[in-house]
Scaffold this active site. Structure first.
Site, PDB file in Angstrom:
ATOM      1  N   GLY A 178       0.853  -1.179   0.000  1.00  0.00           N
ATOM      2  CA  GLY A 178       0.000   0.000   0.000  1.00  0.00           C
ATOM      3  C   GLY A 178       0.885   1.224   0.000  1.00  0.00           C
ATOM      4  O   GLY A 178       1.651   1.423   0.930  1.00  0.00           O
ATOM      5  N   THR A 179       0.768   2.041  -1.030  1.00  0.00           N
ATOM      6  CA  THR A 179       1.707   3.138  -1.221  1.00  0.00           C
ATOM      7  C   THR A 179       1.020   4.278  -1.956  1.00  0.00           C
ATOM      8  O   THR A 179       0.080   4.054  -2.711  1.00  0.00           O
ATOM      9  CB  THR A 179       2.917   2.660  -2.068  1.00  0.00           C
ATOM     10  OG1 THR A 179       3.494   1.529  -1.442  1.00  0.00           O
ATOM     11  CG2 THR A 179       3.973   3.733  -2.209  1.00  0.00           C
ATOM     12  N   VAL A 180       1.511   5.518  -1.758  1.00  0.00           N
ATOM     13  CA  VAL A 180       1.069   6.638  -2.589  1.00  0.00           C
ATOM     14  C   VAL A 180       2.275   7.250  -3.285  1.00  0.00           C
ATOM     15  O   VAL A 180       3.356   7.350  -2.715  1.00  0.00           O
ATOM     16  CB  VAL A 180       0.328   7.724  -1.767  1.00  0.00           C
ATOM     17  CG1 VAL A 180      -0.981   7.181  -1.228  1.00  0.00           C
ATOM     18  CG2 VAL A 180       1.194   8.268  -0.641  1.00  0.00           C
ATOM     19  N   MET A 228       3.277   2.930  -8.062  1.00  0.00           N
ATOM     20  CA  MET A 228       3.306   2.391  -6.709  1.00  0.00           C
ATOM     21  C   MET A 228       2.701   0.990  -6.659  1.00  0.00           C
ATOM     22  O   MET A 228       2.006   0.560  -7.577  1.00  0.00           O
ATOM     23  CB  MET A 228       2.543   3.324  -5.780  1.00  0.00           C
ATOM     24  CG  MET A 228       1.078   3.462  -6.132  1.00  0.00           C
ATOM     25  SD  MET A 228       0.266   4.873  -5.359  1.00  0.00           S
ATOM     26  CE  MET A 228       0.527   6.140  -6.589  1.00  0.00           C
ATOM     27  N   ARG A 237      -0.233   2.063  -9.364  1.00  0.00           N
ATOM     28  CA  ARG A 237      -0.911   3.339  -9.584  1.00  0.00           C
ATOM     29  C   ARG A 237       0.160   4.376  -9.893  1.00  0.00           C
ATOM     30  O   ARG A 237       1.014   4.653  -9.069  1.00  0.00           O
ATOM     31  CB  ARG A 237      -1.710   3.742  -8.336  1.00  0.00           C
ATOM     32  CG  ARG A 237      -2.801   2.730  -7.987  1.00  0.00           C
ATOM     33  CD  ARG A 237      -3.592   3.165  -6.777  1.00  0.00           C
ATOM     34  NE  ARG A 237      -2.794   3.100  -5.555  1.00  0.00           N
ATOM     35  CZ  ARG A 237      -3.133   3.717  -4.415  1.00  0.00           C
ATOM     36  NH1 ARG A 237      -4.213   4.472  -4.378  1.00  0.00           N
ATOM     37  NH2 ARG A 237      -2.390   3.585  -3.353  1.00  0.00           N
TER      38      ARG A 237
END
Length: 514
Positions: free
Chosen positions: A334-336, A416, A488
């Site tokens: 989980g990353t931005v 990501m 993403r």
């Protein structure tokens, strides 16, 4: 220009540019907002990396934290552990993101952090609407945590992120008031409160109460590290990544292999093109997972792994059918990721993460801080270069990318998502260089994801002919209905005096321009 996975965060970054701030101020405003607006993927208690183009020069920042000094393989073995768990205090390393924010602001920022963080504090205090994509991720985390995380130390997570006994649904307003107070305190003290003040004391107390290893001394000793980005030449561009302990080197290694094959624009949807990409990434991952770790512990040099000698030997191993590599770790992340550019030519490639969704499942009471679980990425094998050790940083999945031409900044890019990230970088770079795509088309193009062995996932938008041909070459193909597992991405590139941006179409994404 500001490109992020959330429209409100992008507008916050743009607001800083309108106020006279630069690309770094814009990136920090967006990053702070994303800890509020996308808590399913990142937070104050995570890590961050950045590549900054400032006045024509590239600078790298490694804001990933080490394992606590009190932890060790032996200590875990004595407690009965046979592997590093995903949740709880064992996988909690020192969070590096707040130190990274402060370091970027001090070196390059133009506005005070209090002004830069004001939009994030406002959204945390007064609320924001939940998107369908965010709601789905939040609901998924709630289901997992409700099933597996039932002891007392996890209660603050449910109090913070599911206060009504359920996750928020699409269209509902969410307020994270503890988060607002914490962000304000970080801004007021330039992150000192997080590492040597009130917040550090709260983290230390929470860890001690529940038998954790993280201590105030670990936080006080931490500093984000400025590093020289590494690169390889691909086509007429240079592709830049942060050096290990990050896995950006995997993308460069794979591109070095692929550089030896003649791929033309018309080859984009040829099965051979995807086959070569998959095989090159397998070979790059195999060596990276053997050699890449905290740079102080690596037994193979970065220069060797990026050498033509290494690439040439690996190129020879690629056959016309699928190569079965050693087993690899299958992990979702989980990353931005966000990127920014200002009118002065400064640009930022920035990424931050709590690792697996919300991270460890632990929230420090009264702060809103979800602690990451990055330590899960350590090996439990005492002979492995990436084995857990006190004060050591693990193999890290989050990677900001950057492109230059003739060493002049062209623009930031990133994709990501756990071990998908180098795979996304390779596919997007090739779309830009080999196949002549513009940034948006480079992101929209169908993607694959190598999982492990010969297992490969393909998006349902992949041409059926390619699916069938890859299967005939020995790839174990799964075509997935859901496309959020393919990363993403965001891109900003210079085109003369114009900025050209692309944003991820698979999830929420915005390019905000002024």
């Amino acid at each position: 220009m500001v490109a992020t996975s959330n429209a409100l965060a992008a507008q916050a970054g743009l607001e800083m540019l309108k106020k006279g701030g630069n690309a770094v101020d814009a990136a920090l405003a967006a990053a702070a907002c994303l800890t509020v607006l996308e808590p399913t993927s990142n937070g104050i208690g995570g890590d961050a990396f950045a590549i900054v183009a400032f006045q024509g020069e590239l600078y790298g920042l490694n804001a990933s934290g080490p394992a606590p000094q009190a932890i060790s393989l032996r200590a875990l073995q004595e407690q009965g552990y046979k592997e590093i768990p995903k949740y709880g205090f064992v996988p909690v390393n020192v969070p590096g993101a707040p130190a990274g924010w402060a370091a970027l602001s001090k070196r390059f920022g133009r506005l005070d952090l209090k002004e830069v963080f004001a939009p994030a504090v406002d959204y945390a205090e007064n609320g924001y609407p939940v998107s369908p994509v965010l709601s789905r991720q939040w609901n998924r985390a709630f289901e997992i945590y409700s099933k597996h995380l039932q002891s007392e130390e996890y209660k603050p997570w449910f109090d913070t992120f599911a206060p009504e006994g359920r996750p928020p649904q699409a269209g509902e307003m969410v307020r994270l008031r503890d988060h607002a107070k914490t962000l304000s305190l970080i801004a007021d003290t330039k992150a000192e409160a997080f590492y040597r003040g009130e917040i550090a004391e709260r983290i230390d107390s929470f860890s001690k109460k529940h038998g954790g290893y993280l201590r105030a001394e670990d936080l006080a000793a931490y500093q984000a590290e400025w590093v020289d980005p590494i690169f390889t030449k691909y086509g007429d561009l240079e592709v830049w990544e942060i050096p290990p302990n990050g896995q950006g080197i995997v993308a460069l290694m794979a591109l070095n292999i692929l550089r030896g094959f003649d791929l033309k624009p018309e080859d984009k949807h040829a099965a051979r093109t995807y086959h070569l990409q998959i095989e090159a990434l397998k070979l790059a991952f195999t060596d990276a997972q053997k050699y890449v770790a905290d740079d102080k512990h690596m037994q193979a040099s970065v220069s060797y792994l990026l050498s033509e000698e290494w690439a040439k030997e690996k190129r020879k191993l690629i056959r016309s059918d699928a190569l079965l590599p050693p087993p690899s770790q299958e992990v979702k992340g989980g990353t931005v990721y966000l990127c920014t550019a200002d009118a002065e030519g400064n640009m930022v490639s920035f990424i931050q993460s709590n690792y697996m969704g919300f991270g460890s499942g632990l929230v420090v009471p009264g702060t809103g801080i979800a602690l990451h679980n990055r330590g899960h990425n350590f090996s439990f094998d005492p002979q492995h270069v990436n084995c857990l050790a006190p004060g050591k940083r693990p193999y890290h999945t989050i990677i900001p990318g950057f492109l230059t031409k003739d060493r002049r900044p062209l623009g930031p890019l990133g994709v990501m998502g756990g071990f998908m990230q180098p795979q996304g970088h390779v596919q997007v770079v090739m779309n830009l260089v080999n196949f002549g795509h513009n940034p948006q088309a480079a992101l929209d193009a169908p993607r694959f994801q190598w999982i492990k062995g010969n297992q490969v996932q393909l998006e349902k938008t992949m041409p059926q002919e390619v699916v069938e041909q890859l299967a005939s070459l020995g790839h174990e193909i799964t075509v997935t209905e859901e496309n959020t597992g393919y990363g993403r991405g965001q891109i900003i590139l210079k085109a003369g005096d114009v900025l050209v941006g692309g944003t991820e179409s698979r999830v929420d994404g915005t390019v905000a321009v002024w």
